[in-house]
Write an enzyme that holds these catalytic residues in place. Structure first.
Site, mmCIF file in Angstrom:
data_model
loop_
_atom_site.group_PDB
_atom_site.id
_atom_site.type_symbol
_atom_site.label_atom_id
_atom_site.label_comp_id
_atom_site.label_asym_id
_atom_site.label_seq_id
_atom_site.Cartn_x
_atom_site.Cartn_y
_atom_site.Cartn_z
ATOM 1 N N ASP A 99 0.888 -0.992 0.108
ATOM 2 C CA ASP A 99 0.053 -0.032 -0.058
ATOM 3 C C ASP A 99 0.637 1.400 0.178
ATOM 4 O O ASP A 99 2.219 1.543 0.737
ATOM 5 C CB ASP A 99 -0.563 -0.021 1.192
ATOM 6 C CG ASP A 99 -2.483 -1.065 0.926
ATOM 7 O OD1 ASP A 99 -2.356 -1.814 -0.184
ATOM 8 O OD2 ASP A 99 -2.924 -0.517 1.976
ATOM 9 N N HIS A 244 3.560 -2.411 2.841
ATOM 10 C CA HIS A 244 3.475 -1.118 2.819
ATOM 11 C C HIS A 244 4.905 -0.875 1.625
ATOM 12 O O HIS A 244 6.158 -1.362 1.849
ATOM 13 C CB HIS A 244 3.541 -0.325 3.273
ATOM 14 C CG HIS A 244 2.001 0.191 4.165
ATOM 15 N ND1 HIS A 244 2.378 -1.081 5.160
ATOM 16 C CD2 HIS A 244 1.409 0.550 4.030
ATOM 17 C CE1 HIS A 244 0.936 -0.660 5.557
ATOM 18 N NE2 HIS A 244 0.538 0.507 5.143
#
Length: 279
Positions: A99, A244
């Site tokens: 992300d 991430h």
């Protein structure tokens, strides 16, 4: 006209028809890969029969545009009441998701590791990041990864109006389509905070909502070893793993992937991406 003249004229007509039939039949045969003629189902449209090649041709062996079954037209995306949290299917399959990117400091390292092991993943990108790094979006698409929508500025959607949520989503979808060549088919709400408007607007934009099963909490920078340990303990068939590639110092996430990805593969896991099924 005499009877023998009628027979003579009929013979001429039959002979001419036979000649035309022979020429037409020549167009019904194509050449196979073994250089032997193969009976086709019907004459090909286009060039006259006498201009067809008499030798194998790589061009002729390729599918022709416009032939074959029609493409399936995507149906309307259903409006869900909760995000999809895991992958359904057979075997030991997992999905890796990243992300907040793309970030030129960390995303390339993640892409390099995935490419080394020939693995596909999902990247939920933020529009304001993607707009400045279209080259990374293009690389993701070129290497077979799925690029999803993670809003423009990563806000808490539950505190926004419906119009603001639509702007966050639609602007990001436009940037993804520009960089990848097609609009995103998946959406993830920042912080995992979903509301009715997010589900409805996402569906209107043609996107399915995807959450996660296992959170590595790598954004807290707990240490590379801790991230790897969380992945190994959480690994299971159908798991969607959250990591991430932006939003802070993600060097631990990059190093952790280099460690746990080969371990997952050696343990028999198949790392894949979900496929949309239209109804």
């Amino acid at each position: 006209m005499k009877k023998d003249q009628l027979f003579t004229r009929r013979r001429a007509l039959l002979a001419g028809a036979a000649a035309v039939g022979a020429v037409g039949t020549a167009g019904v045969f194509l050449w196979g890969e073994d250089a032997k003629p193969v009976r086709a189902a019907a004459p090909a449209a286009g060039a006259p029969a006498h201009s067809l090649p008499l030798k194998p041709s790589a061009y002729r062996l390729q599918p022709l545009t416009g032939y074959g079954p029609p493409r399936t037209v995507p149906g309307r995306t259903p409006v869900r009441h909760e995000p999809l949290l895991k992958l359904t299917g057979r075997g030991r399959t997992m999905v890796l998701t990243f992300d907040d990117g793309p970030d030129p400091r960390y995303t390339p390292g993640i892409l390099d590791t995935l490419a080394h092991y020939d693995v596909r993943a999902m990247f939920f990108v933020c529009g304001e990041m993607a707009a400045d790094h279209q080259d990374l979006l293009g690389r993701m698409a070129d290497e077979g990864h799925v690029v999803g929508n993670h809003t423009w500025t990563h806000p808490l959607l539950t505190g926004l109006t419906r119009r603001q949520i639509h702007s966050e989503m639609s602007r990001t979808s436009d940037v993804i389509e520009e960089g990848c060549g097609e609009p995103p088919r998946w959406f993830r709400a920042p912080y995992g905070a979903w509301n009715r408007a997010a589900f409805q607007l996402g569906a209107e934009l043609g996107m399915e909502p995807l959450g996660w099963t296992v959170d590595t909490l790598d954004w807290t920078a707990p240490g590379t070893g801790t991230i790897v340990d969380r992945v190994e303990k959480g690994a299971a068939p159908g798991v969607v793993l959250l990591s991430h590639d932006a939003g802070g110092d993600r060097s631990q996430s990059v190093r952790a992937l280099r460690s746990y990805l080969p371990q997952l593969l050696d343990s028999g896991y198949h790392i894949t991406v979900p496929h949309r099924r239209y109804t």
